[in-house]
Write a protein that holds these residues in place. Structure first.
Motif, PDB file in Angstrom:
ATOM      1  N   GLY A   1       0.316  -1.578  -0.031  1.00 45.89           N
ATOM      2  CA  GLY A   1       0.110  -0.094   0.001  1.00 45.89           C
ATOM      3  C   GLY A   1       0.981   1.682   0.350  1.00 45.89           C
ATOM      4  N   VAL A   2       0.433   2.372   1.130  1.00 46.40           N
ATOM      5  CA  VAL A   2       1.175   3.844   0.383  1.00 46.40           C
ATOM      6  C   VAL A   2       2.395   3.522   0.800  1.00 46.40           C
ATOM      7  CG1 VAL A   2       0.092   4.509   2.691  1.00 46.40           C
ATOM      8  CG2 VAL A   2       0.369   5.938   0.716  1.00 46.40           C
ATOM      9  N   ALA A   3       2.240   3.312   2.497  1.00 46.16           N
ATOM     10  CA  ALA A   3       3.701   2.860   2.998  1.00 46.16           C
ATOM     11  C   ALA A   3       4.631   1.928   2.126  1.00 46.16           C
ATOM     12  CB  ALA A   3       3.606   1.843   4.349  1.00 46.16           C
ATOM     13  N   GLY A   4       4.717   1.158   1.503  1.00 46.16           N
ATOM     14  CA  GLY A   4       5.631   0.606   0.747  1.00 46.16           C
ATOM     15  C   GLY A   4       5.699   1.856  -0.426  1.00 46.16           C
ATOM     16  N   TRP A   5       4.882   2.689  -1.383  1.00 42.97           N
ATOM     17  CA  TRP A   5       5.269   3.440  -2.559  1.00 42.97           C
ATOM     18  C   TRP A   5       5.954   4.400  -1.683  1.00 42.97           C
ATOM     19  CZ3 TRP A   5       3.477   3.399  -7.373  1.00 42.97           C
ATOM     20  CH2 TRP A   5       2.853   2.103  -7.898  1.00 42.97           C
ATOM     21  N   GLY A   6       6.003   4.622  -0.380  1.00 45.42           N
ATOM     22  CA  GLY A   6       6.370   5.673   0.354  1.00 45.42           C
ATOM     23  C   GLY A   6       7.795   5.616   0.287  1.00 45.42           C
ATOM     24  N   VAL A   7       7.979   4.248   0.708  1.00 47.27           N
ATOM     25  CA  VAL A   7       9.984   3.712   1.219  1.00 47.27           C
ATOM     26  C   VAL A   7      10.378   3.357  -0.160  1.00 47.27           C
ATOM     27  CG1 VAL A   7      10.867   1.544   2.408  1.00 47.27           C
ATOM     28  CG2 VAL A   7       8.873   2.159   3.795  1.00 47.27           C
ATOM     29  N   ALA A   8       9.512   3.122  -1.339  1.00 45.48           N
ATOM     30  CA  ALA A   8      10.464   3.092  -2.610  1.00 45.48           C
ATOM     31  C   ALA A   8      10.853   4.426  -3.027  1.00 45.48           C
ATOM     32  CB  ALA A   8       9.512   2.383  -2.790  1.00 45.48           C
ATOM     33  N   ALA A   9       9.942   5.477  -2.627  1.00 42.84           N
ATOM     34  CA  ALA A   9      10.229   6.494  -2.735  1.00 42.84           C
ATOM     35  C   ALA A   9      11.356   7.083  -2.865  1.00 42.84           C
ATOM     36  CB  ALA A   9       8.871   7.671  -3.388  1.00 42.84           C
ATOM     37  N   ALA A  10      11.033   7.390  -0.860  1.00 42.59           N
ATOM     38  CA  ALA A  10      12.093   7.645  -0.236  1.00 42.59           C
ATOM     39  C   ALA A  10      13.719   6.733  -0.268  1.00 42.59           C
ATOM     40  CB  ALA A  10      12.057   7.392   1.241  1.00 42.59           C
ATOM     41  N   VAL A  11      13.779   5.696  -0.210  1.00 43.58           N
ATOM     42  CA  VAL A  11      14.795   5.044  -0.209  1.00 43.58           C
ATOM     43  C   VAL A  11      15.517   5.073  -2.326  1.00 43.58           C
ATOM     44  CG1 VAL A  11      15.946   3.217  -1.266  1.00 43.58           C
ATOM     45  CG2 VAL A  11      14.698   3.458   1.023  1.00 43.58           C
ATOM     46  N   ALA A  12      14.588   5.152  -3.099  1.00 40.60           N
ATOM     47  CA  ALA A  12      14.848   6.237  -4.764  1.00 40.60           C
ATOM     48  C   ALA A  12      15.785   7.336  -5.127  1.00 40.60           C
ATOM     49  CB  ALA A  12      13.963   5.545  -5.255  1.00 40.60           C
ATOM     50  N   THR A  13      15.345   8.335  -4.192  1.00 36.41           N
ATOM     51  CA  THR A  13      15.012   9.692  -4.355  1.00 36.41           C
ATOM     52  C   THR A  13      16.708   9.563  -3.613  1.00 36.41           C
ATOM     53  OG1 THR A  13      12.670  10.467  -4.070  1.00 36.41           O
ATOM     54  CG2 THR A  13      14.597  11.954  -3.087  1.00 36.41           C
ATOM     55  N   THR A  14      16.609   9.152  -1.825  1.00 41.36           N
ATOM     56  CA  THR A  14      18.104  10.162  -1.321  1.00 41.36           C
ATOM     57  C   THR A  14      19.716   8.922  -1.855  1.00 41.36           C
ATOM     58  OG1 THR A  14      17.105   8.169   0.176  1.00 41.36           O
ATOM     59  CG2 THR A  14      17.128  10.466   0.902  1.00 41.36           C
ATOM     60  N   ALA A  15      19.170   7.772  -1.721  1.00 40.06           N
ATOM     61  CA  ALA A  15      20.210   7.140  -2.733  1.00 40.06           C
ATOM     62  C   ALA A  15      20.592   7.524  -4.176  1.00 40.06           C
ATOM     63  CB  ALA A  15      19.947   5.773  -3.223  1.00 40.06           C
TER      64      ALA A  15
END
Length: 573
Positions: A318-332
Motif C-alpha cells: 500500500g501507501v507505506a510501501g510506495w513511500g519507502v520506495a520513493a524515499a530510498v530511490a530519491t535519497t540514494a
C-alpha cells in the motif's frame, strides 16, 4: 510462547535501533552499541532458525551480494580493515532480513523505525536551534540523519497507532528534515507526498501528504535561495568522477571500501578555490554509482536484482510501501548511504516491515547448528565493526600525515624508524593509497637527511614516485620527488617534479620556494626571482582565505627565516 515472550520479540528491534542513534560516533558505532545490536540480532536469528525460515528472493540476492563483496575484497587491493567493516554491514542486514520472517519481529520493525527516526529528527532540530547553523545530528552528517527521519515518515501510514501520535511523529520528522538542510531528503518528502496523493487512500491521507509535500517544497526552495553552499553544483562533477572510476575499474570494481583510493586519480580541480585538490571525493554521491565503482558489473547486477525483489515486496504494502520506495530511490540517487549501518539498518526495517506472510515450506536448524552458524557470522562482524580492537575509520577522515611529516621532524632516527615501520605496514595493506606512500617517502627522506645515506634517499624517491604513479594529481608526492632528486644531485628531475607540483597547485608556496632555491643554486637569478614572487603572491592570498583543511594550511607553511634568506640572496624586498 508466553505473552511476555511474544511482546519481547515484537519490541526487540527497538533497543538496537535506539542504540544505533545514541551510540554513533559519526558513521562509526561505539563498541557498546555494536555489542547491543549484534546480541539482539544474534538472539533473534538463532530462535528464528530453530523455528524455521523460508528461503526468499530477498535473502537469495542479499546472500549473493555478500558473497561477491567478500570475494571482491580478496581479489582487489583494498584495505582489509575497512573492507571487513563493509562486509559486516551486509551480514547485519542479511540477519535482520532473516529474523523479520518471524511475524512478531516484523510487526515491531516499523514502530522501532518510527521511534528511532523521531529521536534522530528531534536531535537535528534541537541542534539546529542551539547552534543556529546546519546540524550534524547523531551521525555527524545531516544528510544521513535526514534520510533516517524520512524513512520513519514514509512508514507512518502503516503504523497501528492513534492519529494524534502519528501526526506528532510526522511533524517531528518533517521539522528535523527541514532543520537538517538536506536537499535530497526534502525532495524525498515531496516525492513521498506525491506517491501518497496518487494512492487510492482516504482524503485525510491525501490532504496530509499534500501538506507535507508543500512544506518540504518550500523548505527546498528556501535552502537553495538562502543557504550559502559553495559545493551546491559540484555533485554532477562528483558523479563524473564516479563514472570515470567505474570505467577504470571495470568489470570487477575497486573492491568494498576501495573507492577513495581508486577515485583520487580521477579527481577534478576546484578552480575557484585556494587549493585545487584539497577536497577528496570519498564517496560517489549515489548508491548505484558507488556500487558500480566498488563491486563492478557483478555488484550492479546483484544490486538491481535485490532492488527488484524489494520493490515486489513494497508494492504490495500500500501507501507505506510506495513511500519507502520513493524515499530510498530519491535519497540514494544523491548520496552514497546504504553502505553505512546508520542508514542500512533503518532502510532494512522499512522494507521488511512492509512484507506479507507467504506460504511454503520452511527449513529448520537444530539449536547447536543455529548457534554455531550465527556465532560464525557475528564474531568476525563484531571485530570488523570495532569490538575489542581498532575502530574502522574512513581514510578520508585520517589526518594529512604526509603534509605534516614533510615539514616537521620527529627529532630522532629511532622515532622515525618506528613511524616508517608503521607506515610501511599501512602501505602493504593499502597499496593504492598515495597518501600512505608519500608519508612513507617523507619519513624516509627525513631519515636520509639525518643519517646522510644515499640508499635511504633512493628508497624515499621510490616511495614518492610510486605515490605519483598511483595518483598523478598528488602535488605533495611531486614535491617529495623533487626534494629527493635535489639531494641526490638530479637537478633536472627535481625541477621537472617541482614544475608538476606548482602546475597542480598554483598556490603551493612551499613548492615555489623550493623552485626558487633550485634556480638560485643553478645560477638562474631571474627564474629564482619569478618563483619567489609566485610564492609571495600565494602567501598574500592566503591571508584573506579561511582554510578548512590541513592540506590548505600546509601549502603555505613556509618558514619565515628561510624565506628571508632567500629574499636576501636574490635581492628581492
Amino acid at each position: 510462547m508466553s505473552v511476555t515472550g511474544r511482546r519481547l520479540r515484537q519490541w526487540a528491534l527497538l533497543l538496537p535501533t535506539l542504540g544505533l542513534v545514541a551510540g554513533s560516533s559519526g558513521v562509526v558505532l561505539e563498541p557498546w552499541a555494536v555489542v547491543l545490536l549484534l546480541a539482539v540480532v544474534g538472539w533473534l536469528a538463532v530462535t528464528t532458525l530453530v523455528r524455521g525460515v523460508r528461503w526468499t528472493e530477498q535473502l537469495a540476492w542479499l546472500t549473493a551480494l555478500l558473497l561477491w563483496a567478500s570475494l571482491d575484497a580478496l581479489l582487489r587491493p583494498v584495505w582489509p580493515r575497512l573492507a571487513a567493516a563493509s562486509v559486516a554491514v551486509g551480514v547485519v542486514v542479511l540477519l535482520l532480513a532473516l529474523v523479520a520472517q518471524d511475524l512478531r519481529v516484523q510487526a515491531g520493525a516499523h514502530p522501532a523505525l518510527v521511534v528511532g527516526a523521531t529521536v534522530t529528527a528531534v536531535w537535528l532540530l534541537v541542534e539546529r536551534l542551539a547552534l543556529g547553523s546546519r546540524p550534524g545530528g547523531p551521525f555527524a552528517n545531516p544528510d544521513l540523519g535526514a534520510t533516517v527521519a524520512l524513512l520513519g515518515l514514509a512508514v507512518l501510514p502503516n503504523l497501528a497507532a492513534p492519529l494524534a501520535l502519528k501526526l506528532a511523529a510526522a511533524t517531528a520528522t518533517l521539522a528535523g528534515i527541514l532543520a537538517s538542510g538536506a536537499r535530497a531528503a526534502m525532495l524525498g518528502v515531496v516525492v513521498v507526498g506525491l506517491a501518497s496523493m496518487l494512492w487510492q487512500g482516504s482524503w485525510r491521507l491525501r490532504l496530509g501528504a499534500a501538506v507535507l509535500a508543500g512544506a518540504a517544497a518550500v523548505g527546498f526552495v528556501v535552502r537553495l535561495a538562502v543557504d550559502q553552499d559553495p559545493l551546491r553544483f559540484e555533485r554532477v562533477r562528483l558523479w563524473q568522477v564516479a563514472v570515470q572510476t567505474a570505467r577504470a575499474e571495470f568489470p570487477w570494481g575497486c573492491g568494498p571500501a576501495g573507492y577513495l583510493d581508486a577515485a583520487l586519480p580521477h579527481n577534478f580541480p576546484r578552480g575557484g578555490e585556494f587549493a585545487h585538490y584539497h577536497r577528496i571525493p570519498s564517496e560517489a554521491e549515489g548508491d548505484l554509482l558507488q556500487l558500480a565503482a566498488t563491486l563492478g558489473l557483478p555488484g550492479v547486477a546483484i544490486g538491481l536484482g535485490l532492488a527488484w525483489a524489494s520493490w515486489r515486496v513494497l508494492r504490495q504494502s500500500g501507501v507505506a510501501g510506495w513511500g519507502v520506495a520513493a524515499a530510498v530511490a530519491t535519497t540514494a540517487a544523491f548520496h552514497s548511504q546504504l553502505g553505512f549501518l546508520a542508514v542500512a539498518w533503518p532502510t532494512t526495517l522499512a522494507v521488511v516491515g512492509c512484507g506479507r506472510p507467504r506460504a511454503g515450506g520452511r527449513w529448520r536448524l537444530s539449536w547447536g547448528v543455529a548457534v554455531a552458524s550465527v556465532v560464525a557470522l557475528l564474531v568476525p562482524a563484531a571485530v570488523a565493526l570495532g569490538v575489542g580492537g581498532t575502530r574502522p575509520v574512513s581514510p578520508a577522515a585520517r589526518p594529512a600525515a604526509a603534509e605534516r611529516l614533510t615539514a616537521a621532524t620527529l627529532g630522532s632516527d629511532a622515532a622515525l624508524a618506528d613511524v616508517e615501520a608503521a607506515v610501511w605496514q599501512e602501505c602493504q595493506a593499502r597499496p593504492r593509497s598515495a597518501q600512505a606512500l608519500r608519508t612513507l617517502g617523507a619519513v624516509r627522506l627525513q631519515r636520509a637527511e639525518l643519517r646522510h645515506e644515499a640508499e635511504l634517499l633512493e628508497a624515499a624517491l621510490a616511495a614518492f614516485r610510486q605515490a605519483q604513479a598511483v595518483n598523478p594529481l598528488d602535488a605533495w608526492a611531486a614535491l617529495g620527488t623533487a626534494r629527493a632528486c635535489r639531494l641526490l644531485g638530479r637537478l633536472d628531475a627535481a625541477e621537472e617534479a617541482l614544475t608538476t607540483a606548482v602546475s597542480l597547485e598554483p598556490n603551493f608556496a612551499v613548492a615555489w620556494v623550493d623552485l626558487a632555491r633550485l634556480h638560485l643554486e643553478r645560477g638562474d637569478l631571474e627564474k629564482s626571482r619569478r618563483a619567489l614572487g609566485r610564492a609571495q603572491l600565494a602567501l598574500a592570498r592566503a591571508r584573506s582565505v579561511h582554510f578548512v583543511s590541513e592540506y590548505e594550511r600546509a601549502l603555505v607553511a613556509v618558514e619565515p627565516a628561510a624565506l628571508g634568506r632567500l629574499r636576501a640572496a636574490v635581492g628581492r624586498p
